[in-house]
Design an enzyme around this catalytic site. Structure first.
Site, PDB file in Angstrom:
ATOM      1  N   ALA A  15       0.833  -1.205   0.000  1.00 24.49           N
ATOM      2  CA  ALA A  15       0.000   0.000   0.000  1.00 24.49           C
ATOM      3  C   ALA A  15       0.870   1.259   0.000  1.00 24.49           C
ATOM      4  O   ALA A  15       0.626   2.203  -0.758  1.00 24.49           O
ATOM      5  CB  ALA A  15      -0.921  -0.011   1.219  1.00 24.49           C
ATOM      6  N   ARG A  41       7.006 -14.030  -2.935  1.00 21.97           N
ATOM      7  CA  ARG A  41       5.612 -14.157  -3.396  1.00 21.97           C
ATOM      8  C   ARG A  41       5.343 -13.336  -4.658  1.00 21.97           C
ATOM      9  O   ARG A  41       4.619 -13.751  -5.535  1.00 21.97           O
ATOM     10  CB  ARG A  41       4.639 -13.640  -2.309  1.00 21.97           C
ATOM     11  N   SER A  42       5.905 -12.127  -4.697  1.00 25.72           N
ATOM     12  CA  SER A  42       5.606 -11.232  -5.827  1.00 25.72           C
ATOM     13  C   SER A  42       6.728 -11.194  -6.861  1.00 25.72           C
ATOM     14  O   SER A  42       6.565 -10.563  -7.920  1.00 25.72           O
ATOM     15  CB  SER A  42       5.395  -9.803  -5.328  1.00 25.72           C
ATOM     16  N   CYS A 133       3.053   7.126  11.212  1.00 20.71           N
ATOM     17  CA  CYS A 133       2.047   7.851  10.430  1.00 20.71           C
ATOM     18  C   CYS A 133       1.225   8.851  11.248  1.00 20.71           C
ATOM     19  O   CYS A 133       0.765   9.852  10.712  1.00 20.71           O
ATOM     20  CB  CYS A 133       1.128   6.853   9.735  1.00 20.71           C
ATOM     21  N   GLN A 160      -7.431   5.789  13.799  1.00 24.46           N
ATOM     22  CA  GLN A 160      -6.557   5.384  12.704  1.00 24.46           C
ATOM     23  C   GLN A 160      -7.253   4.409  11.745  1.00 24.46           C
ATOM     24  O   GLN A 160      -7.927   3.479  12.163  1.00 24.46           O
ATOM     25  CB  GLN A 160      -5.269   4.779  13.270  1.00 24.46           C
ATOM     26  N   GLY A 164      -3.640   1.718   7.604  1.00 24.05           N
ATOM     27  CA  GLY A 164      -2.430   1.678   8.430  1.00 24.05           C
ATOM     28  C   GLY A 164      -1.962   0.247   8.644  1.00 24.05           C
ATOM     29  O   GLY A 164      -0.811   0.012   8.990  1.00 24.05           O
ATOM     30  N   LYS A 220       5.486   4.936  20.492  1.00 19.26           N
ATOM     31  CA  LYS A 220       6.153   5.545  19.334  1.00 19.26           C
ATOM     32  C   LYS A 220       5.789   7.022  19.243  1.00 19.26           C
ATOM     33  O   LYS A 220       6.629   7.873  18.986  1.00 19.26           O
ATOM     34  CB  LYS A 220       5.701   4.865  18.034  1.00 19.26           C
ATOM     35  N   ARG A 242      -8.007   2.108  16.409  1.00 23.59           N
ATOM     36  CA  ARG A 242      -8.293   1.793  15.007  1.00 23.59           C
ATOM     37  C   ARG A 242      -9.786   1.957  14.771  1.00 23.59           C
ATOM     38  O   ARG A 242     -10.607   1.523  15.610  1.00 23.59           O
ATOM     39  CB  ARG A 242      -7.872   0.349  14.738  1.00 23.59           C
ATOM     40  N   HIS A 249      -5.990   9.067   8.740  1.00 22.71           N
ATOM     41  CA  HIS A 249      -5.982   9.053  10.202  1.00 22.71           C
ATOM     42  C   HIS A 249      -6.473  10.405  10.733  1.00 22.71           C
ATOM     43  O   HIS A 249      -6.165  11.457  10.167  1.00 22.71           O
ATOM     44  CB  HIS A 249      -4.551   8.854  10.736  1.00 22.71           C
ATOM     45  N   ASN A 319      -2.752   8.918   5.844  1.00 29.33           N
ATOM     46  CA  ASN A 319      -1.627   8.183   6.451  1.00 29.33           C
ATOM     47  C   ASN A 319      -0.715   7.551   5.423  1.00 29.33           C
ATOM     48  O   ASN A 319       0.486   7.410   5.663  1.00 29.33           O
ATOM     49  CB  ASN A 319      -2.152   7.112   7.416  1.00 29.33           C
TER      50      ASN A 319
HETATM   51  N1  LIG Z   1       0.164   1.854   5.845  1.00 27.83           N
HETATM   52  C1  LIG Z   1       0.568   2.933   6.479  1.00 27.83           C
HETATM   53  O1  LIG Z   1      -0.187   3.909   6.698  1.00 27.83           O
HETATM   54  C2  LIG Z   1       1.987   3.033   6.947  1.00 27.83           C
HETATM   55  C3  LIG Z   1       2.424   4.249   7.427  1.00 27.83           C
HETATM   56  C4  LIG Z   1       3.725   4.362   7.869  1.00 27.83           C
HETATM   57  C5  LIG Z   1       4.558   3.267   7.815  1.00 27.83           C
HETATM   58  N2  LIG Z   1       4.102   2.087   7.350  1.00 27.83           N
HETATM   59  C6  LIG Z   1       5.031   0.960   7.350  1.00 27.83           C
HETATM   60  O2  LIG Z   1       5.359   0.594   6.018  1.00 27.83           O
HETATM   61  C7  LIG Z   1       5.522  -0.816   5.941  1.00 27.83           C
HETATM   62  C8  LIG Z   1       4.661  -1.373   4.835  1.00 27.83           C
HETATM   63  O3  LIG Z   1       3.340  -0.981   5.029  1.00 27.83           O
HETATM   64  P1  LIG Z   1       2.217  -1.208   3.918  1.00 27.83           P
HETATM   65  O4  LIG Z   1       1.028  -0.517   4.464  1.00 27.83           O
HETATM   66  O5  LIG Z   1       2.671  -0.831   2.536  1.00 27.83           O
HETATM   67  O6  LIG Z   1       2.014  -2.818   3.987  1.00 27.83           O
HETATM   68  P2  LIG Z   1       1.495  -3.826   2.880  1.00 27.83           P
HETATM   69  O7  LIG Z   1       0.467  -3.234   2.005  1.00 27.83           O
HETATM   70  O8  LIG Z   1       1.148  -5.060   3.633  1.00 27.83           O
HETATM   71  O9  LIG Z   1       2.789  -4.122   1.973  1.00 27.83           O
HETATM   72  C9  LIG Z   1       3.875  -4.828   2.468  1.00 27.83           C
HETATM   73  C10 LIG Z   1       4.986  -4.845   1.449  1.00 27.83           C
HETATM   74  O10 LIG Z   1       6.119  -5.489   2.026  1.00 27.83           O
HETATM   75  C11 LIG Z   1       6.506  -6.578   1.208  1.00 27.83           C
HETATM   76  N3  LIG Z   1       7.027  -7.664   2.018  1.00 27.83           N
HETATM   77  C12 LIG Z   1       6.385  -8.336   3.003  1.00 27.83           C
HETATM   78  N4  LIG Z   1       7.185  -9.319   3.498  1.00 27.83           N
HETATM   79  C13 LIG Z   1       8.347  -9.224   2.824  1.00 27.83           C
HETATM   80  C14 LIG Z   1       9.573  -9.944   2.870  1.00 27.83           C
HETATM   81  N5  LIG Z   1       9.767 -10.974   3.715  1.00 27.83           N
HETATM   82  N6  LIG Z   1      10.572  -9.582   2.032  1.00 27.83           N
HETATM   83  C15 LIG Z   1      10.393  -8.567   1.163  1.00 27.83           C
HETATM   84  N7  LIG Z   1       9.264  -7.847   1.073  1.00 27.83           N
HETATM   85  C16 LIG Z   1       8.253  -8.174   1.887  1.00 27.83           C
HETATM   86  C17 LIG Z   1       5.249  -6.968   0.474  1.00 27.83           C
HETATM   87  O11 LIG Z   1       5.608  -7.681  -0.680  1.00 27.83           O
HETATM   88  P3  LIG Z   1       4.774  -8.907  -1.302  1.00 27.83           P
HETATM   89  O12 LIG Z   1       3.960  -8.328  -2.429  1.00 27.83           O
HETATM   90  O13 LIG Z   1       5.831  -9.823  -1.818  1.00 27.83           O
HETATM   91  O14 LIG Z   1       3.949  -9.502  -0.217  1.00 27.83           O
HETATM   92  C18 LIG Z   1       4.650  -5.606   0.188  1.00 27.83           C
HETATM   93  O15 LIG Z   1       5.301  -4.996  -0.904  1.00 27.83           O
HETATM   94  C19 LIG Z   1       5.208  -1.371   7.337  1.00 27.83           C
HETATM   95  O16 LIG Z   1       6.436  -1.514   8.034  1.00 27.83           O
HETATM   96  C20 LIG Z   1       4.406  -0.291   7.961  1.00 27.83           C
HETATM   97  O17 LIG Z   1       4.539  -0.242   9.358  1.00 27.83           O
HETATM   98  C21 LIG Z   1       2.838   1.943   6.888  1.00 27.83           C
END
Ligand SMILES: NC(=O)c1ccc[n+]([C@@H]2O[C@H](COP(=O)([O-])OP(=O)(O)OC[C@H]3O[C@@H](n4cnc5c(N)ncnc54)[C@H](OP(=O)(O)O)[C@@H]3O)[C@@H](O)[C@H]2O)c1
Length: 345
Positions: A15, A41-42, A133, A160, A164, A220, A242, A249, A319
């Site tokens: 995301a 996976r991807s 965030c 939130q 997130g 945090k 949440r 958020h 966020n």
């Molecule tokens: N969402 C928010 O609002 C937000 C805000 C601030 C920070 N964050 C942080 O950003 C990070 C990602 O969030 P997101 O919301 O984008 O999550 P997400 O939609 O679940 O995406 C996760 C990403 O990480 C990859 N991934 C998962 N396991 C992996 C592994 N073992 N090796 C390599 N890549 C891997 C996934 O790839 P695949 O396609 O291969 O599964 C996907 O590209 C988290 O740490 C989160 O805390 C998120």
């Protein structure tokens, strides 16, 4: 580095990663090349990237960061902890979206509008940490209030969104909502990302619980705000909740100031900040700010009628953009302008 940076996006299929790609295109951030990196996976998927090109998703476990000038990590804290130092050692400046390096003294924790001056030098670790965030929009509003009125205490309650919790959080909320509309007694999703399930519910538990009964998310917000604002002893308490909103958020913020604050003056002060909109009529909500997703939206700015040193306000921020990808890209823009990207080794 000569020319535009060669970038790698770890978590490029997620995301935050996809939002980042959108923002690169929208802001015209110049790149020489864009690599997308994710899990096995991807790996092998072919996805469009800005500039009309395509990228084959690479497997992080086997990818080599040689030749990367800027690496963005948003794939989870343990993944950053293991692989971000590898990217930095290969010469990339890393901008990390996870919790892995936010308290590392060798990795600055940056909100460009607040402490962007920290990007004048390449960090010792080669890693710049992107804050949580909910912390980012809050710190952007607290900074000018601190400078003008002084901060005695901040009490914040967050609302939130499901995004997130990543793409799977969004998918779960949609599926759970559809299931409960069809059958109000439908069981909570198995292995829910949100404990008891989020549809038609609010859940006061984000990230894991700590020994003192607070959550890591709440900790945090306190620790990161202190570090970004340079106020080690800042008295900040958060309750993070949440809510069944897809994206965006919100935060209800109570700020006890050292000096009395006038609401109209505070509203004008905040309206004068970069990329902040103060709503003087009505109030922002996650649904009503989607046409201006790159602004921090503030409403209901008021003082407590019984305490002139107490300010209250409501904020809403996207966020995925302000709380993650946009802040990371603004870090990158500043790092490029300071000439600290690439060529460290
Ligand atoms: N969402 C928010 O609002 C937000 C805000 C601030 C920070 N964050 C942080 O950003 C990070 C990602 O969030 P997101 O919301 O984008 O999550 P997400 O939609 O679940 O995406 C996760 C990403 O990480 C990859 N991934 C998962 N396991 C992996 C592994 N073992 N090796 C390599 N890549 C891997 C996934 O790839 P695949 O396609 O291969 O599964 C996907 O590209 C988290 O740490 C989160 O805390 C998120």
């Amino acid at each position: 580095m000569t020319g535009a940076p060669r970038i790698a996006l770890v978590g490029g299929t997620g995301a935050v990663g996809r939002t980042f790609l959108e923002l690169i295109a929208q802001r015209g951030f110049e790149t020489s090349s864009i690599r997308l990196i994710a899990s096995a996976r991807s790996a092998g998927q072919v996805l469009p990237v800005p500039g009309g090109a395509e990228a084959v998703v690479e497997d992080l476990a086997t990818c080599d960061f040689a030749g990367v000038d800027l690496a963005f990590f948003s794939a989870g804290t343990p993944i950053s902890a293991e692989h971000a130092p590898r990217a930095a050692a290969a010469g990339a400046l890393v901008v990390d979206n996870t919790n892995a390096f936010r308290m590392d003294p060798d990795s600055p924790l940056v909100v460009p509008q607040v402490n962007g001056h920290l990007l004048a030098e390449r960090p010792k670790s080669g890693i710049v940490a992107n804050p949580n965030c909910s912390t980012i929009p809050l710190a952007r509003l607290l900074k000018p209030i601190q400078e003008r009125y002084g901060l005695r205490r901040v009490t914040v309650s967050t609302y939130q969104a499901a995004s997130g919790g990543g793409q799977s959080g969004i998918d779960e909320l949609r599926a759970d909502t559809a299931a409960r509309l069809a059958d109000p007694a439908a069981p909570a999703p198995g292995n829910s990302r949100f404990g008891p399930g989020l549809a038609f519910n609010v859940v006061p538990a984000i990230d894991r619980f700590l020994e003192h009964g607070g959550t890591l998310e709440e900790q945090k917000m306190r620790q990161e705000s202190r570090r970004i604002l340079g106020l080690d002893g800042l008295d900040l308490t958060a309750t993070c909740v949440r809510v069944p909103v897809v994206n965006g958020h919100s935060e209800a913020v109570v700020i006890d100031t050292e000096r009395a604050a006038d609401a109209a003056e505070v509203a004008a002060l905040l309206a004068g900040q970069e990329e902040v909109r103060v709503w003087t009529e009505g109030f922002p909500t996650p649904r009503t700010v989607t046409d201006q997703p790159d602004l921090v939206h503030v409403g209901r700015v008021r003082t407590d009628p019984e305490n002139a040193n107490r300010l209250l306000l409501w904020l809403v921020a996207d966020n995925l953009r302000i709380g993650a990808a946009l802040n990371a890209l603004q870090i990158a823009e500043k790092a490029v302008s300071h000439g600290i990207v690439g060529g460290a080794l």
